[in-house]
Design a protein around this motif. Structure first.
Motif, PDB file in Angstrom:
ATOM      1  N   ASN A   1       7.700  50.357  54.574  1.00 20.50           N
ATOM      2  CA  ASN A   1       8.960  49.646  54.327  1.00 20.50           C
ATOM      3  C   ASN A   1       9.485  48.978  55.585  1.00 20.50           C
ATOM      4  O   ASN A   1       9.965  47.836  55.549  1.00 20.50           O
ATOM      5  CB  ASN A   1      10.003  50.618  53.770  1.00 20.50           C
ATOM      6  CG  ASN A   1       9.670  51.105  52.378  1.00 20.50           C
ATOM      7  OD1 ASN A   1       8.966  50.412  51.623  1.00 20.50           O
ATOM      8  ND2 ASN A   1      10.139  52.280  52.011  1.00 20.50           N
TER       9      ASN A   1
ATOM     10  N   ARG B   1       8.457  41.837  58.621  1.00 24.28           N
ATOM     11  CA  ARG B   1       7.797  40.574  58.267  1.00 24.28           C
ATOM     12  C   ARG B   1       8.731  39.625  57.548  1.00 24.28           C
ATOM     13  O   ARG B   1       8.614  38.405  57.682  1.00 24.28           O
ATOM     14  CB  ARG B   1       6.580  40.858  57.377  1.00 24.28           C
ATOM     15  CG  ARG B   1       5.425  41.521  58.087  1.00 24.28           C
ATOM     16  CD  ARG B   1       4.179  41.470  57.229  1.00 24.28           C
ATOM     17  NE  ARG B   1       4.388  42.092  55.926  1.00 24.28           N
ATOM     18  CZ  ARG B   1       4.123  43.346  55.652  1.00 24.28           C
ATOM     19  NH1 ARG B   1       3.640  44.147  56.609  1.00 24.28           N
ATOM     20  NH2 ARG B   1       4.327  43.844  54.444  1.00 24.28           N
ATOM     21  N   ASN B   2       9.690  40.139  56.769  1.00 26.25           N
ATOM     22  CA  ASN B   2      10.612  39.308  55.994  1.00 26.25           C
ATOM     23  C   ASN B   2      12.041  39.647  56.372  1.00 26.25           C
ATOM     24  O   ASN B   2      12.731  40.366  55.641  1.00 26.25           O
ATOM     25  CB  ASN B   2      10.403  39.541  54.489  1.00 26.25           C
ATOM     26  CG  ASN B   2       8.981  39.254  54.065  1.00 26.25           C
ATOM     27  OD1 ASN B   2       8.384  38.280  54.508  1.00 26.25           O
ATOM     28  ND2 ASN B   2       8.439  40.103  53.203  1.00 26.25           N
ATOM     29  N   PRO B   3      12.513  39.165  57.534  1.00 24.29           N
ATOM     30  CA  PRO B   3      13.891  39.473  57.927  1.00 24.29           C
ATOM     31  C   PRO B   3      14.885  38.788  57.007  1.00 24.29           C
ATOM     32  O   PRO B   3      14.647  37.703  56.495  1.00 24.29           O
ATOM     33  CB  PRO B   3      13.971  38.927  59.364  1.00 24.29           C
ATOM     34  CG  PRO B   3      12.934  37.854  59.410  1.00 24.29           C
ATOM     35  CD  PRO B   3      11.822  38.299  58.493  1.00 24.29           C
ATOM     36  N   GLN B   4      16.019  39.429  56.783  1.00 22.72           N
ATOM     37  CA  GLN B   4      17.052  38.857  55.945  1.00 22.72           C
ATOM     38  C   GLN B   4      17.785  37.755  56.699  1.00 22.72           C
ATOM     39  O   GLN B   4      18.029  37.852  57.891  1.00 22.72           O
ATOM     40  CB  GLN B   4      18.048  39.931  55.511  1.00 22.72           C
ATOM     41  CG  GLN B   4      17.425  41.015  54.628  1.00 22.72           C
ATOM     42  CD  GLN B   4      18.446  42.040  54.217  1.00 22.72           C
ATOM     43  OE1 GLN B   4      19.588  41.990  54.656  1.00 22.72           O
ATOM     44  NE2 GLN B   4      18.035  42.961  53.370  1.00 22.72           N
ATOM     45  N   ALA B   5      18.146  36.688  55.958  1.00 20.05           N
ATOM     46  CA  ALA B   5      18.867  35.560  56.549  1.00 20.05           C
ATOM     47  C   ALA B   5      20.355  35.733  56.279  1.00 20.05           C
ATOM     48  O   ALA B   5      20.771  35.994  55.144  1.00 20.05           O
ATOM     49  CB  ALA B   5      18.374  34.239  55.970  1.00 20.05           C
TER      50      ALA B   5
ATOM     51  N   ARG C   1       7.418  45.910  56.245  1.00 18.26           N
ATOM     52  CA  ARG C   1       7.756  44.820  55.332  1.00 18.26           C
ATOM     53  C   ARG C   1       9.065  44.149  55.741  1.00 18.26           C
ATOM     54  O   ARG C   1       9.181  42.920  55.699  1.00 18.26           O
ATOM     55  CB  ARG C   1       7.867  45.365  53.912  1.00 18.26           C
ATOM     56  CG  ARG C   1       8.272  44.323  52.874  1.00 18.26           C
ATOM     57  CD  ARG C   1       8.332  44.948  51.491  1.00 18.26           C
ATOM     58  NE  ARG C   1       9.201  46.119  51.472  1.00 18.26           N
ATOM     59  CZ  ARG C   1      10.522  46.045  51.349  1.00 18.26           C
ATOM     60  NH1 ARG C   1      11.117  44.875  51.252  1.00 18.26           N
ATOM     61  NH2 ARG C   1      11.235  47.152  51.324  1.00 18.26           N
ATOM     62  N   LYS C   2      10.050  44.920  56.145  1.00 19.13           N
ATOM     63  CA  LYS C   2      11.317  44.332  56.585  1.00 19.13           C
ATOM     64  C   LYS C   2      11.141  43.532  57.857  1.00 19.13           C
ATOM     65  O   LYS C   2      11.819  42.521  58.062  1.00 19.13           O
ATOM     66  CB  LYS C   2      12.344  45.443  56.804  1.00 19.13           C
ATOM     67  CG  LYS C   2      12.789  46.113  55.508  1.00 19.13           C
ATOM     68  CD  LYS C   2      13.805  47.206  55.797  1.00 19.13           C
ATOM     69  CE  LYS C   2      14.230  47.908  54.510  1.00 19.13           C
ATOM     70  NZ  LYS C   2      15.205  48.996  54.789  1.00 19.13           N
TER      71      LYS C   2
END
Length: 284
Positions: free
Chosen positions: A185, A191-195, A188-189
């Motif tokens: 997890n 690799r895909n940071p929140q904008a 994964r976070k």
């Protein structure tokens, strides 16, 4: 007899202290070949048996190929059997047993994850527990789990707090699975940071203005002329700066001009003097 390297991919070495795992793999392969009696038991060597001697030399080759150069120089001798070399290796790793047990227990209590992954950290904890079991100083699953949680870094603080609160205390394998899932997890976070989007109001826009927001003295009212000047041509008057309607044509409004009515000339009015004079002359 085939090469043992694919079946025993571990190289036995003193600094690594991996005798337990190396021995386990060797015994599994020897059992598959029905040759465990060459390294275990108290049977006397059957030196007169040609097949037994041939198999014993093959096992010696397997052992020599699976140990480090340092260990090879410590155990190699002429005229030895596979059992002699096997016993010498076991004594090397189990020598000073009490001191080694104390060292392993200290390492287990002070072990920290550091920058290692959750899988590598769990593997090291399990290896220490296996070696302690080999030295007859077994640590149960609960002790391994507590040692595992004690050395986790801050990234796994949430899982480390949750595991002791479970109604059924997990085994070491279950705790390892939870940490590996948390590791996935976190990856994964990463690799895909929140904008995160921030809308700056007129009073808190970057570069100046008040940060308090409403009612600022520096806030200037917006002019409709300025906003209309920034509107692209051919775009709806309701354009707010987002998603203009393409091809929009403004409707043409008819200009109504109110004209004042044209004054009309008044009809001529008859003179009273002329009318009375004409009436008198008619009577005469």
């Amino acid at each position: 007899m085939s090469d043992v390297t694919p079946f025993v991919p571990i190289v036995l070495d003193l600094p690594v202290h991996n005798f337990y795992h190396w021995r386990h793999l060797c015994l599994v392969h020897l059992g598959r070949c029905s040759l465990r009696h060459h390294v275990e038991g108290d049977d006397a060597p059957a030196l007169a048996d040609f097949l037994w001697v041939k198999n014993d030399y093959a096992i010696l080759q397997w052992i020599y190929r699976g140990i480090s150069t340092e260990l090879f120089h410590l155990v190699v001798r002429d005229g030895v059997t596979a059992r002699d070399v096997w016993t010498a290796l076991r004594d090397l790793f189990q020598d000073n047993r009490d001191a080694r047990i104390s060292q392993l227990h200290t390492e287990l209590r002070t072990l920290a994850q550091g920058d290692n992954s959750a899988s590598a950290y769990c593997q090291r904890v399990k290896a220490i527990g296996d070696e302690l079991q080999e030295l007859d100083s077994r640590v149960d699953d609960r002790g391994l789990v507590h040692a595992l949680l004690n050395g986790l870094n801050e990234r796994y603080a949430q899982v480390a707090t949750l595991i002791p609160l479970l109604r059924l205390f997990p085994t070491f394998a279950e705790a390892r699975s939870m940490l590996q899932l948390e590791d996935l997890n976190l990856a994964r976070k990463a690799r895909n940071p929140q904008a995160f989007h921030t809308n700056y109001g007129p009073s808190c826009a970057p570069g100046g203005g008040s940060s308090s927001g409403y009612g600022s003295a520096n806030q200037q009212p917006r002019s409709s002329t300025a906003s209309s000047s920034t509107r692209p041509p051919g775009v709806s008057p309701n354009y707010k700066g987002k998603n203009p309607i393409p091809g929009y044509q403004p409707q043409r409004t008819r200009s109504l001009t109110l004209r004042a009515p044209t004054p009309q000339a008044a009809p001529p009015r008859a003179s009273c003097t002329n009318s009375s004079t004409s009436s008198a002359s008619d009577a005469i």
